[in-house]
Design a protein around this motif. Sequence first.
Motif, PDB file in Angstrom:
ATOM      1  N   PRO A  52       0.832  -1.322   0.124  1.00 22.54           N
ATOM      2  CA  PRO A  52       0.048   0.064   0.077  1.00 22.54           C
ATOM      3  C   PRO A  52       0.729   1.355  -0.097  1.00 22.54           C
ATOM      4  CG  PRO A  52      -0.022  -1.052   2.067  1.00 22.54           C
ATOM      5  CD  PRO A  52       0.668  -1.994   1.407  1.00 22.54           C
ATOM      6  N   ASN A  54       1.749   5.095   1.105  1.00 17.87           N
ATOM      7  CA  ASN A  54       1.518   5.890   2.349  1.00 17.87           C
ATOM      8  C   ASN A  54       1.486   7.199   1.766  1.00 17.87           C
ATOM      9  OD1 ASN A  54       4.153   6.988   1.839  1.00 17.87           O
ATOM     10  ND2 ASN A  54       5.126   5.409   2.848  1.00 17.87           N
ATOM     11  N   MET A 129      -5.015  -5.638  -0.852  1.00 23.61           N
ATOM     12  CA  MET A 129      -4.884  -4.109  -0.567  1.00 23.61           C
ATOM     13  C   MET A 129      -6.244  -3.421  -0.236  1.00 23.61           C
ATOM     14  SD  MET A 129      -2.162  -3.218  -3.165  1.00 23.61           S
ATOM     15  CE  MET A 129      -1.927  -1.356  -2.966  1.00 23.61           C
ATOM     16  N   LYS A 131      -8.555  -4.018   2.280  1.00 18.59           N
ATOM     17  CA  LYS A 131      -8.631  -3.811   3.347  1.00 18.59           C
ATOM     18  C   LYS A 131      -7.984  -2.561   3.618  1.00 18.59           C
ATOM     19  CE  LYS A 131      -8.278  -5.428   8.167  1.00 18.59           C
ATOM     20  NZ  LYS A 131      -8.408  -4.259   8.519  1.00 18.59           N
ATOM     21  N   SER A 132      -6.874  -2.355   3.276  1.00 19.17           N
ATOM     22  CA  SER A 132      -6.020  -1.202   3.466  1.00 19.17           C
ATOM     23  C   SER A 132      -6.816   0.128   2.973  1.00 19.17           C
ATOM     24  CB  SER A 132      -4.867  -1.096   2.798  1.00 19.17           C
ATOM     25  OG  SER A 132      -3.972  -0.085   2.865  1.00 19.17           O
ATOM     26  N   GLN A 133      -7.304   0.006   1.755  1.00 19.52           N
ATOM     27  CA  GLN A 133      -8.124   1.198   1.211  1.00 19.52           C
ATOM     28  C   GLN A 133      -9.222   1.346   2.165  1.00 19.52           C
ATOM     29  OE1 GLN A 133      -8.801   1.920  -2.807  1.00 19.52           O
ATOM     30  NE2 GLN A 133      -6.692   2.299  -2.724  1.00 19.52           N
ATOM     31  N   ASP A 135      -9.288   0.823   5.350  1.00 13.19           N
ATOM     32  CA  ASP A 135      -9.050   1.556   6.548  1.00 13.19           C
ATOM     33  C   ASP A 135      -8.476   2.918   6.453  1.00 13.19           C
ATOM     34  OD1 ASP A 135      -9.323  -1.191   7.996  1.00 13.19           O
ATOM     35  OD2 ASP A 135      -7.016  -1.823   7.724  1.00 13.19           O
ATOM     36  N   THR A 136      -7.848   3.234   5.307  1.00  7.88           N
ATOM     37  CA  THR A 136      -7.598   4.593   5.020  1.00  7.88           C
ATOM     38  C   THR A 136      -8.598   5.609   4.757  1.00  7.88           C
ATOM     39  OG1 THR A 136      -5.450   3.724   3.786  1.00  7.88           O
ATOM     40  CG2 THR A 136      -6.291   6.157   3.431  1.00  7.88           C
TER      41      THR A 136
END
Length: 171
Positions: A52, A54, A129, A131-133, A135-136
């Motif tokens: 991901p 930053n 990714m 889930k990362s999106q 979360d962001t």
Amino acid sequence: MTQGKSFILMGVSSTGKTSVGTEVAHRLGLKLIDGDDLHPRANIIKMGEGKPLNDEDRAPWLERIRDAAFSLEQKSEVGVIICSALKKKYRDLIRQGNERVKFLFLYGSYELILERMRQRKGHYMKEEMLKSQFDTLEVPQADEADVIHIDIDGSFEEVVQRCITALKPYL
């Protein structure tokens, strides 16, 4: 003379930003800029490796998005810019120096978007990714009056029509 303006089609990966944005721009006769094309090489490589981005990675990309919106305004053009714009501070950066920018936030449930992601071919975004999106993602709230929320639950045609209906008052 037409005032230049930009409509940022935003949301997490696989909400349909590119396909919906392309169709909306085509039907309304607007310029289309795909923000994925504005990522620096290092970002593309990093995402391709399943890592991901930053905030430091995103900074030059968001500046390019902001500059594209500025260019549309200055040239009295109207366009759709595809950009995830997941955090409020990212949207605020895009707003800087741009008086006529609006955001269309394509949203849906994690399950719906994951299913659509699994159906995609040839995109560098990895399933892990998503889930990362999420979360962001900072969902735009009432204090961001320039954001229009568009539900993606429905057919492609329904989502395109929702976007066109939402944009018409601003054209």
